[in-house]
Design an enzyme around this catalytic site. Structure first.
Site, short mmCIF file in Angstrom:
data_model
loop_
_atom_site.label_atom_id
_atom_site.label_comp_id
_atom_site.label_asym_id
_atom_site.label_seq_id
_atom_site.Cartn_x
_atom_site.Cartn_y
_atom_site.Cartn_z
N ASP A 212 0.85 -1.19 0.00
CA ASP A 212 0.00 0.00 0.00
C ASP A 212 0.89 1.24 0.00
O ASP A 212 1.79 1.36 0.82
CB ASP A 212 -0.91 0.00 1.24
CG ASP A 212 -1.82 1.22 1.26
OD1 ASP A 212 -2.72 1.29 0.42
OD2 ASP A 212 -1.61 2.11 2.11
N GLU A 296 -1.62 -1.07 -5.91
CA GLU A 296 -2.86 -0.45 -6.36
C GLU A 296 -2.57 0.42 -7.58
O GLU A 296 -1.49 0.98 -7.70
CB GLU A 296 -3.37 0.43 -5.22
CG GLU A 296 -4.83 0.71 -5.25
CD GLU A 296 -5.27 1.37 -3.95
OE1 GLU A 296 -6.47 1.62 -3.82
OE2 GLU A 296 -4.42 1.63 -3.07
N CYS A 352 -13.07 -10.40 6.90
CA CYS A 352 -14.32 -11.04 6.49
C CYS A 352 -14.80 -10.59 5.11
O CYS A 352 -15.76 -11.15 4.59
CB CYS A 352 -15.40 -10.78 7.54
SG CYS A 352 -15.97 -9.07 7.57
N CYS A 368 -14.29 -3.29 12.15
CA CYS A 368 -15.28 -3.81 11.21
C CYS A 368 -16.63 -4.04 11.91
O CYS A 368 -16.67 -4.68 12.97
CB CYS A 368 -14.76 -5.11 10.60
SG CYS A 368 -15.96 -5.91 9.52
N ASP A 378 -3.82 1.34 6.75
CA ASP A 378 -2.87 1.01 5.68
C ASP A 378 -2.56 -0.49 5.63
O ASP A 378 -2.44 -1.08 4.55
CB ASP A 378 -1.57 1.81 5.86
CG ASP A 378 -1.82 3.31 5.75
OD1 ASP A 378 -2.83 3.69 5.13
OD2 ASP A 378 -1.01 4.08 6.29
ZN ZN Z 1 -14.73 -7.80 9.07
#
Ligand code: ZN
Length: 412
Positions: A212, A296, A352, A368, A378
Protein backbone atom coordinates in the site's frame (compact mmCIF):
# COMPACT_ATOMS: atom_id res chain seq x y z
CA UNK A 1 -13.74 -15.37 2.21
CA UNK A 2 -15.90 -13.33 -0.14
CA UNK A 3 -14.52 -13.67 -3.68
CA UNK A 4 -13.24 -10.57 -5.36
CA UNK A 5 -15.34 -9.82 -8.39
CA UNK A 6 -14.08 -6.38 -9.33
CA UNK A 7 -12.50 -5.91 -12.74
CA UNK A 8 -8.76 -5.87 -13.14
CA UNK A 9 -6.51 -4.44 -15.77
CA UNK A 10 -5.28 -6.69 -18.46
CA UNK A 11 -1.96 -6.55 -20.30
CA UNK A 12 0.05 -9.25 -22.05
CA UNK A 13 2.45 -11.41 -20.10
CA UNK A 14 6.15 -11.12 -20.66
CA UNK A 15 7.45 -14.41 -21.92
CA UNK A 16 9.90 -15.84 -19.46
CA UNK A 17 12.76 -18.15 -20.26
CA UNK A 18 15.37 -19.30 -17.82
CA UNK A 19 17.55 -16.41 -18.90
CA UNK A 20 16.70 -13.45 -21.00
CA UNK A 21 18.30 -10.31 -22.29
CA UNK A 22 17.32 -6.96 -20.81
CA UNK A 23 18.26 -3.35 -21.39
CA UNK A 24 19.63 -1.44 -18.46
CA UNK A 25 21.04 2.02 -17.97
CA UNK A 26 24.32 2.84 -16.25
CA UNK A 27 24.92 6.38 -15.04
CA UNK A 28 28.25 8.10 -14.43
CA UNK A 29 29.47 11.54 -13.55
CA UNK A 30 31.16 13.44 -16.40
CA UNK A 31 33.84 16.12 -16.10
CA UNK A 32 33.97 18.07 -19.37
CA UNK A 33 36.61 20.76 -19.97
CA UNK A 34 35.55 24.38 -20.52
CA UNK A 35 35.73 23.93 -24.31
CA UNK A 36 33.68 20.76 -24.07
CA UNK A 37 31.13 22.49 -21.82
CA UNK A 38 30.67 25.17 -24.46
CA UNK A 39 30.18 22.56 -27.17
CA UNK A 40 27.74 20.63 -24.99
CA UNK A 41 25.77 23.82 -24.28
CA UNK A 42 25.42 24.31 -28.03
CA UNK A 43 24.35 20.70 -28.56
CA UNK A 44 21.79 20.88 -25.72
CA UNK A 45 20.42 24.11 -27.18
CA UNK A 46 20.06 22.65 -30.68
CA UNK A 47 18.52 19.40 -29.39
CA UNK A 48 15.98 21.39 -27.39
CA UNK A 49 15.28 23.67 -30.35
CA UNK A 50 14.62 20.69 -32.63
CA UNK A 51 12.35 19.04 -30.08
CA UNK A 52 10.28 22.20 -29.60
CA UNK A 53 10.22 23.00 -33.31
CA UNK A 54 9.04 19.47 -34.15
CA UNK A 55 6.40 19.56 -31.42
CA UNK A 56 5.07 22.87 -32.73
CA UNK A 57 5.19 21.73 -36.37
CA UNK A 58 3.41 18.48 -35.60
CA UNK A 59 0.76 20.12 -33.44
CA UNK A 60 0.06 22.84 -36.04
CA UNK A 61 -0.14 20.33 -38.88
CA UNK A 62 -2.63 18.34 -36.90
CA UNK A 63 -4.90 21.15 -35.74
CA UNK A 64 -4.71 23.42 -38.79
CA UNK A 65 -4.43 20.96 -41.66
CA UNK A 66 -5.62 17.76 -39.99
CA UNK A 67 -2.40 16.21 -41.18
CA UNK A 68 -0.47 13.69 -39.13
CA UNK A 69 3.30 14.14 -39.54
CA UNK A 70 5.39 11.01 -39.13
CA UNK A 71 8.95 10.73 -37.90
CA UNK A 72 10.14 10.53 -41.53
CA UNK A 73 8.18 13.67 -42.49
CA UNK A 74 9.73 15.63 -39.64
CA UNK A 75 13.15 14.22 -40.38
CA UNK A 76 13.10 15.44 -44.00
CA UNK A 77 11.76 18.85 -42.90
CA UNK A 78 14.65 19.07 -40.46
CA UNK A 79 17.11 18.36 -43.27
CA UNK A 80 15.78 21.32 -45.25
CA UNK A 81 15.84 23.48 -42.10
CA UNK A 82 19.59 22.90 -41.89
CA UNK A 83 19.97 24.39 -45.37
CA UNK A 84 17.99 27.55 -44.56
CA UNK A 85 20.14 30.53 -43.71
CA UNK A 86 18.48 31.39 -40.37
CA UNK A 87 18.81 27.87 -39.04
CA UNK A 88 22.02 26.65 -40.67
CA UNK A 89 23.66 26.67 -37.22
CA UNK A 90 21.84 23.38 -36.73
CA UNK A 91 24.46 21.63 -38.87
CA UNK A 92 27.23 22.71 -36.50
CA UNK A 93 26.29 20.09 -33.92
CA UNK A 94 26.12 16.31 -34.22
CA UNK A 95 23.31 15.33 -36.63
CA UNK A 96 22.71 12.20 -34.57
CA UNK A 97 21.64 14.13 -31.47
CA UNK A 98 19.11 16.11 -33.54
CA UNK A 99 17.68 12.90 -35.01
CA UNK A 100 17.44 11.53 -31.47
CA UNK A 101 15.49 14.62 -30.40
CA UNK A 102 12.92 13.72 -33.04
CA UNK A 103 12.88 10.13 -31.80
CA UNK A 104 12.35 11.31 -28.23
CA UNK A 105 9.41 13.40 -29.36
CA UNK A 106 8.06 10.43 -31.29
CA UNK A 107 8.26 8.34 -28.12
CA UNK A 108 6.53 11.10 -26.11
CA UNK A 109 3.66 10.99 -28.62
CA UNK A 110 3.47 7.19 -28.47
CA UNK A 111 3.28 7.41 -24.66
CA UNK A 112 0.52 9.99 -25.00
CA UNK A 113 -1.52 8.00 -27.52
CA UNK A 114 -1.20 4.85 -25.42
CA UNK A 115 -2.48 6.69 -22.36
CA UNK A 116 0.78 6.53 -20.39
CA UNK A 117 1.55 10.25 -20.43
CA UNK A 118 0.17 13.74 -20.96
CA UNK A 119 0.41 15.55 -24.30
CA UNK A 120 4.11 16.37 -24.90
CA UNK A 121 5.19 19.79 -23.64
CA UNK A 122 7.89 22.21 -24.72
CA UNK A 123 11.30 21.76 -23.17
CA UNK A 124 12.59 24.71 -21.20
CA UNK A 125 16.10 26.02 -20.60
CA UNK A 126 15.50 25.66 -16.87
CA UNK A 127 15.06 21.89 -16.78
CA UNK A 128 17.70 19.20 -17.25
CA UNK A 129 19.53 19.65 -20.54
CA UNK A 130 20.00 16.46 -22.55
CA UNK A 131 21.50 15.15 -25.76
CA UNK A 132 21.37 11.55 -26.95
CA UNK A 133 24.05 9.82 -29.04
CA UNK A 134 23.75 6.46 -30.80
CA UNK A 135 25.81 4.25 -33.11
CA UNK A 136 29.08 5.73 -34.28
CA UNK A 137 28.33 9.16 -32.75
CA UNK A 138 29.98 8.03 -29.51
CA UNK A 139 32.40 5.49 -28.11
CA UNK A 140 34.73 4.84 -25.22
CA UNK A 141 38.42 5.36 -25.94
CA UNK A 142 41.60 5.12 -24.02
CA UNK A 143 43.84 8.14 -23.47
CA UNK A 144 46.94 8.04 -21.24
CA UNK A 145 45.74 4.75 -19.75
CA UNK A 146 42.31 6.19 -18.85
CA UNK A 147 39.01 5.32 -20.51
CA UNK A 148 37.15 8.40 -21.71
CA UNK A 149 34.05 9.31 -23.67
CA UNK A 150 34.25 10.46 -27.28
CA UNK A 151 31.26 12.33 -28.68
CA UNK A 152 30.81 13.36 -32.28
CA UNK A 153 31.88 16.97 -33.02
CA UNK A 154 33.24 17.33 -29.49
CA UNK A 155 36.82 18.59 -29.01
CA UNK A 156 38.95 15.93 -27.26
CA UNK A 157 37.74 13.14 -24.99
CA UNK A 158 35.57 13.71 -21.90
CA UNK A 159 36.68 12.52 -18.48
CA UNK A 160 34.31 9.97 -16.85
CA UNK A 161 34.21 8.80 -13.23
CA UNK A 162 33.72 5.04 -13.68
CA UNK A 163 31.93 4.23 -10.43
CA UNK A 164 31.19 0.70 -11.68
CA UNK A 165 31.94 -1.50 -14.66
CA UNK A 166 29.83 -1.46 -17.81
CA UNK A 167 28.58 -5.03 -18.46
CA UNK A 168 28.75 -4.74 -22.25
CA UNK A 169 29.23 -2.39 -25.16
CA UNK A 170 26.58 0.36 -24.79
CA UNK A 171 24.15 0.90 -27.66
CA UNK A 172 23.38 4.53 -26.86
CA UNK A 173 24.25 7.25 -24.40
CA UNK A 174 22.52 10.34 -23.08
CA UNK A 175 24.50 13.26 -21.72
CA UNK A 176 22.73 15.55 -19.23
CA UNK A 177 23.44 18.70 -17.32
CA UNK A 178 21.28 19.28 -14.24
CA UNK A 179 20.31 22.57 -12.64
CA UNK A 180 23.17 22.19 -10.16
CA UNK A 181 25.57 22.36 -13.12
CA UNK A 182 26.62 18.69 -12.86
CA UNK A 183 27.14 16.55 -15.96
CA UNK A 184 26.21 12.88 -16.23
CA UNK A 185 26.18 10.23 -18.92
CA UNK A 186 23.69 7.35 -19.07
CA UNK A 187 24.72 4.33 -21.15
CA UNK A 188 22.14 1.80 -22.32
CA UNK A 189 23.55 -1.74 -22.23
CA UNK A 190 22.08 -5.11 -23.04
CA UNK A 191 22.74 -7.77 -20.45
CA UNK A 192 21.68 -11.22 -19.37
CA UNK A 193 19.05 -11.08 -16.63
CA UNK A 194 19.33 -13.51 -13.73
CA UNK A 195 15.91 -14.96 -12.95
CA UNK A 196 15.50 -15.54 -9.23
CA UNK A 197 14.44 -18.95 -7.93
CA UNK A 198 11.05 -19.17 -6.18
CA UNK A 199 11.18 -18.02 -2.58
CA UNK A 200 10.05 -21.39 -1.14
CA UNK A 201 11.53 -23.62 -3.84
CA UNK A 202 9.79 -24.99 -6.92
CA UNK A 203 7.09 -26.94 -5.03
CA UNK A 204 6.58 -24.63 -2.06
CA UNK A 205 3.80 -22.10 -1.54
CA UNK A 206 4.09 -18.81 -3.34
CA UNK A 207 4.94 -15.78 -1.25
CA UNK A 208 2.55 -12.87 -1.78
CA UNK A 209 2.88 -9.31 -0.62
CA UNK A 210 0.43 -6.43 -0.86
CA UNK A 211 2.07 -3.00 -1.06
CA UNK A 212 0.00 0.00 0.00
CA UNK A 213 1.46 3.34 -1.06
CA UNK A 214 0.63 6.04 1.45
CA UNK A 215 1.37 9.28 3.19
CA UNK A 216 1.96 8.39 6.83
CA UNK A 217 4.52 5.90 5.66
CA UNK A 218 5.55 5.76 2.02
CA UNK A 219 4.96 2.01 1.90
CA UNK A 220 2.94 -0.38 4.08
CA UNK A 221 3.32 -4.11 3.46
CA UNK A 222 0.67 -6.75 4.10
CA UNK A 223 3.15 -8.28 6.56
CA UNK A 224 2.43 -5.26 8.78
CA UNK A 225 5.75 -3.57 8.11
CA UNK A 226 5.81 0.18 7.43
CA UNK A 227 8.73 1.69 5.54
CA UNK A 228 9.83 5.12 4.46
CA UNK A 229 8.80 8.00 6.65
CA UNK A 230 8.10 11.02 4.43
CA UNK A 231 8.93 13.28 7.43
CA UNK A 232 12.52 12.43 6.65
CA UNK A 233 12.06 14.03 3.24
CA UNK A 234 10.14 16.89 4.83
CA UNK A 235 13.20 17.96 6.81
CA UNK A 236 15.13 18.16 3.59
CA UNK A 237 12.28 20.08 2.02
CA UNK A 238 12.29 22.54 4.94
CA UNK A 239 15.93 23.24 4.25
CA UNK A 240 15.18 23.62 0.58
CA UNK A 241 12.44 26.15 1.35
CA UNK A 242 14.75 28.20 3.58
CA UNK A 243 17.47 28.31 0.92
CA UNK A 244 14.91 29.20 -1.73
CA UNK A 245 13.74 32.15 0.37
CA UNK A 246 17.33 33.33 0.64
CA UNK A 247 17.60 33.07 -3.13
CA UNK A 248 14.52 35.22 -3.66
CA UNK A 249 16.07 38.00 -1.56
CA UNK A 250 19.21 38.17 -3.70
CA UNK A 251 19.60 40.34 -6.76
CA UNK A 252 18.84 38.19 -9.79
CA UNK A 253 21.87 37.52 -11.95
CA UNK A 254 24.41 38.67 -9.32
CA UNK A 255 27.29 36.46 -8.20
CA UNK A 256 25.63 35.88 -4.83
CA UNK A 257 22.41 34.93 -6.56
CA UNK A 258 24.21 32.46 -8.83
CA UNK A 259 25.98 30.87 -5.86
CA UNK A 260 22.69 30.54 -3.98
CA UNK A 261 20.93 29.15 -7.06
CA UNK A 262 23.53 26.38 -7.25
CA UNK A 263 23.07 25.67 -3.55
CA UNK A 264 19.30 25.25 -4.05
CA UNK A 265 19.83 23.01 -7.06
CA UNK A 266 22.24 20.82 -5.08
CA UNK A 267 19.68 20.25 -2.30
CA UNK A 268 17.12 19.32 -4.96
CA UNK A 269 19.59 16.85 -6.41
CA UNK A 270 20.40 15.36 -3.02
CA UNK A 271 16.71 14.78 -2.24
CA UNK A 272 16.32 13.03 -5.58
CA UNK A 273 19.43 10.91 -5.08
CA UNK A 274 18.43 9.82 -1.57
CA UNK A 275 14.90 8.98 -2.61
CA UNK A 276 16.20 6.98 -5.54
CA UNK A 277 18.62 5.10 -3.32
CA UNK A 278 15.85 4.29 -0.82
CA UNK A 279 13.52 3.08 -3.59
CA UNK A 280 16.23 0.94 -5.22
CA UNK A 281 16.87 -0.88 -1.95
CA UNK A 282 13.18 -1.31 -1.13
CA UNK A 283 12.20 -2.68 -4.55
CA UNK A 284 15.18 -5.06 -4.64
CA UNK A 285 14.21 -6.39 -1.20
CA UNK A 286 10.62 -6.94 -2.39
CA UNK A 287 11.56 -8.92 -5.50
CA UNK A 288 14.06 -10.97 -3.52
CA UNK A 289 11.55 -11.97 -0.82
CA UNK A 290 8.24 -12.36 -2.65
CA UNK A 291 7.00 -14.22 -5.74
CA UNK A 292 3.96 -12.05 -6.34
CA UNK A 293 3.79 -8.34 -5.56
CA UNK A 294 0.44 -6.54 -5.63
CA UNK A 295 0.07 -2.76 -5.83
CA UNK A 296 -2.86 -0.45 -6.36
CA UNK A 297 -3.42 1.44 -9.61
CA UNK A 298 -1.80 4.83 -9.06
CA UNK A 299 -4.59 6.77 -10.73
CA UNK A 300 -6.63 6.10 -7.56
CA UNK A 301 -4.10 8.00 -5.57
CA UNK A 302 -4.10 10.99 -7.88
CA UNK A 303 -7.89 11.08 -7.69
CA UNK A 304 -7.70 11.75 -3.97
CA UNK A 305 -7.01 15.43 -4.50
CA UNK A 306 -5.06 17.07 -1.72
CA UNK A 307 -2.29 19.56 -2.25
CA UNK A 308 -0.35 18.93 0.95
CA UNK A 309 3.41 18.75 0.89
CA UNK A 310 3.38 15.20 2.22
CA UNK A 311 1.14 14.12 -0.64
CA UNK A 312 3.33 15.89 -3.15
CA UNK A 313 6.38 14.09 -1.79
CA UNK A 314 4.48 10.81 -1.71
CA UNK A 315 3.31 11.00 -5.28
CA UNK A 316 6.79 11.42 -6.70
CA UNK A 317 7.91 8.37 -4.72
CA UNK A 318 4.92 6.18 -5.59
CA UNK A 319 5.28 6.35 -9.34
CA UNK A 320 9.00 5.68 -8.99
CA UNK A 321 8.30 2.62 -6.83
CA UNK A 322 5.81 1.16 -9.30
CA UNK A 323 8.14 1.86 -12.22
CA UNK A 324 11.05 0.10 -10.51
CA UNK A 325 8.85 -2.83 -9.48
CA UNK A 326 7.78 -3.21 -13.10
CA UNK A 327 11.40 -3.27 -14.28
CA UNK A 328 12.68 -5.58 -11.58
CA UNK A 329 9.77 -8.04 -11.80
CA UNK A 330 10.51 -8.33 -15.49
CA UNK A 331 14.25 -8.72 -14.97
CA UNK A 332 14.06 -11.22 -12.13
CA UNK A 333 11.00 -13.20 -13.24
CA UNK A 334 8.56 -12.09 -10.55
CA UNK A 335 4.88 -11.30 -10.99
CA UNK A 336 3.49 -7.82 -10.48
CA UNK A 337 -0.26 -7.49 -10.13
CA UNK A 338 -1.85 -4.07 -10.38
CA UNK A 339 -5.29 -3.96 -8.75
CA UNK A 340 -7.89 -2.05 -10.68
CA UNK A 341 -8.68 1.48 -9.63
CA UNK A 342 -12.20 0.53 -8.57
CA UNK A 343 -10.92 -2.02 -6.11
CA UNK A 344 -12.01 -0.79 -2.63
CA UNK A 345 -8.76 -1.69 -0.86
CA UNK A 346 -9.26 0.67 2.07
CA UNK A 347 -13.01 0.12 2.50
CA UNK A 348 -12.99 -3.65 2.64
CA UNK A 349 -12.35 -5.63 5.82
CA UNK A 350 -9.41 -7.93 5.07
CA UNK A 351 -10.72 -10.46 7.62
CA UNK A 352 -14.32 -11.04 6.49
CA UNK A 353 -14.59 -9.14 3.19
CA UNK A 354 -17.31 -6.80 4.46
CA UNK A 355 -17.29 -3.45 2.65
CA UNK A 356 -17.79 -0.77 5.29
CA UNK A 357 -18.04 2.26 2.99
CA UNK A 358 -15.74 5.18 2.30
CA UNK A 359 -13.44 6.34 5.05
CA UNK A 360 -11.96 9.83 5.15
CA UNK A 361 -8.16 9.96 4.90
CA UNK A 362 -7.75 11.03 8.53
CA UNK A 363 -9.36 7.82 9.79
CA UNK A 364 -6.23 5.78 10.60
CA UNK A 365 -7.86 2.94 12.59
CA UNK A 366 -11.29 1.41 12.37
CA UNK A 367 -13.30 -1.58 13.55
CA UNK A 368 -15.28 -3.81 11.21
CA UNK A 369 -19.06 -3.69 11.89
CA UNK A 370 -19.41 -7.23 10.68
CA UNK A 371 -16.68 -9.25 12.39
CA UNK A 372 -15.42 -6.77 15.01
CA UNK A 373 -11.80 -6.90 13.83
CA UNK A 374 -9.70 -3.79 14.60
CA UNK A 375 -7.80 -2.50 11.59
CA UNK A 376 -4.92 -0.16 10.88
CA UNK A 377 -6.07 1.54 7.69
CA UNK A 378 -2.87 1.01 5.68
CA UNK A 379 -2.12 -2.55 6.83
CA UNK A 380 -5.71 -3.53 6.05
CA UNK A 381 -5.38 -2.04 2.56
CA UNK A 382 -2.10 -3.88 1.98
CA UNK A 383 -3.64 -7.19 3.16
CA UNK A 384 -6.52 -6.71 0.73
CA UNK A 385 -4.07 -6.16 -2.08
CA UNK A 386 -2.21 -9.32 -1.16
CA UNK A 387 -5.56 -11.19 -1.29
CA UNK A 388 -6.11 -9.96 -4.84
CA UNK A 389 -2.98 -11.83 -5.82
CA UNK A 390 -3.88 -14.90 -3.77
CA UNK A 391 -7.39 -15.28 -5.18
CA UNK A 392 -6.11 -14.88 -8.71
CA UNK A 393 -2.99 -16.97 -8.51
CA UNK A 394 -3.65 -19.97 -6.28
CA UNK A 395 -1.20 -22.48 -7.67
CA UNK A 396 2.31 -21.90 -8.95
CA UNK A 397 1.08 -23.12 -12.33
CA UNK A 398 -1.33 -20.19 -12.49
CA UNK A 399 1.49 -17.71 -12.62
CA UNK A 400 1.49 -15.68 -15.75
CA UNK A 401 -2.12 -16.31 -16.78
CA UNK A 402 -3.10 -13.02 -18.32
CA UNK A 403 -6.83 -13.42 -17.84
CA UNK A 404 -7.84 -10.83 -15.32
CA UNK A 405 -4.98 -8.79 -13.98
CA UNK A 406 -1.91 -6.99 -15.03
CA UNK A 407 1.15 -9.19 -14.92
CA UNK A 408 4.61 -8.02 -15.60
CA UNK A 409 7.15 -10.77 -15.82
CA UNK A 410 6.06 -14.23 -14.83
CA UNK A 411 7.50 -16.58 -12.30
CA UNK A 412 8.76 -19.91 -13.52
ZN1 ZN B 1 -14.73 -7.80 9.07
Amino acid sequence: MVPFSEPYQNVPVVDSNMTHKIKRTYRYRLYPSEAQKAELARTFGCSRWVYNWALETKTKAYYQDEESLSFTDLSSRLTSKKKEEETEWLSEVSAVTLQQSLRNLNQAFTNFFEGRAEYPSFKSKKGDQTARYVGTAFDIREENGKRKLRLSKMPGLIRVRWSRELPSEPSSCTVTKNAAGQYHVCFVCTEEAHLLPRVNGEDGDLEFVGVDLGIESLVTLSTGEKVGNPRWFENEYDRLRREQQKLSRKEKGSNNWERQRKRVAKIHQRIQDRRKDFIEKLTTRLVENFDVIVVEDLSVKSMQQNGSLARHIGQAGWSQIVRRLRDKCEWYGRTLVIADKWFPSSQRCSECGHIGGKKPLDVRDWTCNECGEDHDRDINAAKNLSRVGQTRIQAPGDLGKPDAFEVVGSGR
